[in-house]
Design a protein around this motif. Structure first.
Motif, PDB file in Angstrom:
ATOM      1  N   ALA A  12      35.861  44.070  32.505  1.00  0.00           N
ATOM      2  CA  ALA A  12      35.206  44.233  33.807  1.00  0.00           C
ATOM      3  C   ALA A  12      36.130  44.808  34.868  1.00  0.00           C
ATOM      4  O   ALA A  12      35.694  45.111  35.970  1.00  0.00           O
ATOM      5  N   CYS A  13      37.365  44.959  34.566  1.00  0.00           N
ATOM      6  CA  CYS A  13      38.349  45.365  35.558  1.00  0.00           C
ATOM      7  C   CYS A  13      38.565  46.871  35.533  1.00  0.00           C
ATOM      8  O   CYS A  13      38.624  47.478  34.474  1.00  0.00           O
ATOM      9  N   SER A  14      38.667  47.466  36.700  1.00  0.00           N
ATOM     10  CA  SER A  14      38.873  48.904  36.788  1.00  0.00           C
ATOM     11  C   SER A  14      40.268  49.258  37.282  1.00  0.00           C
ATOM     12  O   SER A  14      40.552  50.420  37.561  1.00  0.00           O
ATOM     13  N   CYS A  15      41.103  48.275  37.427  1.00  0.00           N
ATOM     14  CA  CYS A  15      42.460  48.533  37.904  1.00  0.00           C
ATOM     15  C   CYS A  15      43.277  49.272  36.841  1.00  0.00           C
ATOM     16  O   CYS A  15      42.952  49.239  35.661  1.00  0.00           O
ATOM     17  N   THR A  16      44.325  49.911  37.287  1.00  0.00           N
ATOM     18  CA  THR A  16      45.226  50.547  36.345  1.00  0.00           C
ATOM     19  C   THR A  16      46.470  49.688  36.185  1.00  0.00           C
ATOM     20  O   THR A  16      46.848  48.946  37.083  1.00  0.00           O
ATOM     21  N   TYR A  22      47.388  44.152  31.024  1.00  0.00           N
ATOM     22  CA  TYR A  22      46.526  43.646  32.091  1.00  0.00           C
ATOM     23  C   TYR A  22      47.179  43.865  33.447  1.00  0.00           C
ATOM     24  O   TYR A  22      48.402  43.828  33.574  1.00  0.00           O
ATOM     25  N   CYS A  23      46.306  44.014  34.479  1.00  0.00           N
ATOM     26  CA  CYS A  23      46.829  44.267  35.815  1.00  0.00           C
ATOM     27  C   CYS A  23      47.326  42.996  36.467  1.00  0.00           C
ATOM     28  O   CYS A  23      48.047  43.046  37.453  1.00  0.00           O
ATOM     29  N   SER A  24      46.901  41.849  35.953  1.00  0.00           N
ATOM     30  CA  SER A  24      47.247  40.594  36.592  1.00  0.00           C
ATOM     31  C   SER A  24      47.135  39.445  35.597  1.00  0.00           C
ATOM     32  O   SER A  24      46.517  39.582  34.533  1.00  0.00           O
ATOM     33  N   TYR A  26      45.394  36.930  36.113  1.00  0.00           N
ATOM     34  CA  TYR A  26      43.967  36.586  36.062  1.00  0.00           C
ATOM     35  C   TYR A  26      43.283  37.298  34.899  1.00  0.00           C
ATOM     36  O   TYR A  26      42.541  36.707  34.131  1.00  0.00           O
ATOM     37  N   CYS A  27      43.521  38.586  34.778  1.00  0.00           N
ATOM     38  CA  CYS A  27      42.854  39.369  33.744  1.00  0.00           C
ATOM     39  C   CYS A  27      43.321  38.967  32.351  1.00  0.00           C
ATOM     40  O   CYS A  27      42.523  38.927  31.415  1.00  0.00           O
ATOM     41  N   GLU A  28      44.561  38.662  32.202  1.00  0.00           N
ATOM     42  CA  GLU A  28      45.058  38.233  30.900  1.00  0.00           C
ATOM     43  C   GLU A  28      44.360  36.942  30.481  1.00  0.00           C
ATOM     44  O   GLU A  28      43.898  36.801  29.354  1.00  0.00           O
ATOM     45  N   ALA A  39      32.263  40.346  35.578  1.00  0.00           N
ATOM     46  CA  ALA A  39      32.869  40.419  36.892  1.00  0.00           C
ATOM     47  C   ALA A  39      34.368  40.178  36.779  1.00  0.00           C
ATOM     48  O   ALA A  39      34.826  39.427  35.929  1.00  0.00           O
ATOM     49  N   CYS A  40      35.104  40.835  37.662  1.00  0.00           N
ATOM     50  CA  CYS A  40      36.544  40.644  37.707  1.00  0.00           C
ATOM     51  C   CYS A  40      36.922  40.065  39.063  1.00  0.00           C
ATOM     52  O   CYS A  40      36.417  40.502  40.086  1.00  0.00           O
ATOM     53  N   HIS A  41      37.780  39.099  39.067  1.00  0.00           N
ATOM     54  CA  HIS A  41      38.201  38.494  40.333  1.00  0.00           C
ATOM     55  C   HIS A  41      39.718  38.563  40.494  1.00  0.00           C
ATOM     56  O   HIS A  41      40.349  37.677  41.041  1.00  0.00           O
ATOM     57  N   CYS A  42      40.270  39.608  39.998  1.00  0.00           N
ATOM     58  CA  CYS A  42      41.704  39.806  40.177  1.00  0.00           C
ATOM     59  C   CYS A  42      41.985  40.087  41.661  1.00  0.00           C
ATOM     60  O   CYS A  42      41.077  40.423  42.413  1.00  0.00           O
ATOM     61  N   PRO A  43      43.211  39.932  42.104  1.00  0.00           N
ATOM     62  CA  PRO A  43      43.526  40.028  43.531  1.00  0.00           C
ATOM     63  C   PRO A  43      43.674  41.449  44.063  1.00  0.00           C
ATOM     64  O   PRO A  43      44.094  41.630  45.196  1.00  0.00           O
ATOM     65  N   GLY A  46      39.971  47.334  45.680  1.00  0.00           N
ATOM     66  CA  GLY A  46      39.514  48.536  45.009  1.00  0.00           C
ATOM     67  C   GLY A  46      39.064  48.319  43.592  1.00  0.00           C
ATOM     68  O   GLY A  46      38.576  49.244  42.957  1.00  0.00           O
ATOM     69  N   CYS A  47      39.204  47.112  43.095  1.00  0.00           N
ATOM     70  CA  CYS A  47      38.735  46.834  41.746  1.00  0.00           C
ATOM     71  C   CYS A  47      37.207  46.886  41.731  1.00  0.00           C
ATOM     72  O   CYS A  47      36.558  46.268  42.565  1.00  0.00           O
ATOM     73  N   GLU A  48      36.649  47.624  40.788  1.00  0.00           N
ATOM     74  CA  GLU A  48      35.198  47.788  40.749  1.00  0.00           C
ATOM     75  C   GLU A  48      34.507  46.612  40.073  1.00  0.00           C
ATOM     76  O   GLU A  48      33.294  46.583  39.942  1.00  0.00           O
TER      77      GLU A  48
HETATM   78 ZN   LIG Z   1      40.184  43.725  38.465  1.00  0.00          ZN
END
Ligand SMILES: [Zn+2]
Ligand SMILES: [Zn+2]
Length: 51
Positions: A12-16, A22-24, A26-28, A39-43, A46-48
């Motif tokens: 669900a994460c669009s971060c690079t 993983y970007c964070s 949270y995502c891991e 849904a992504c709730h990383c910090p 701009g995350c979609e």
């Molecule tokens: Zn994200």
């Protein structure tokens, strides 16, 4: 090998990411606990994945 930005491995994460999969943290964790989450709730701004 180039250093092109890669997308976070969390579905669900669009971060690079520049390092690792993983970007964070949270995502891991989310990818392990709820790999099909929509849904992504990383910090990151701009995350979609934010709902
Ligand atoms: Zn994200
Ligand atoms: Zn992410």
């Amino acid at each position: 090998m180039s250093h092109d930005p890669k997308k976070c491995a969390h579905t669900a994460c669009s971060c690079t990411v520049t390092e690792g999969k993983y970007c964070s943290q949270y995502c891991e964790d989310a990818a392990k606990i709820a790999p099909t989450a929509i849904a992504c709730h990383c910090p990151h701004n701009g995350c979609e994945g934010k709902l």
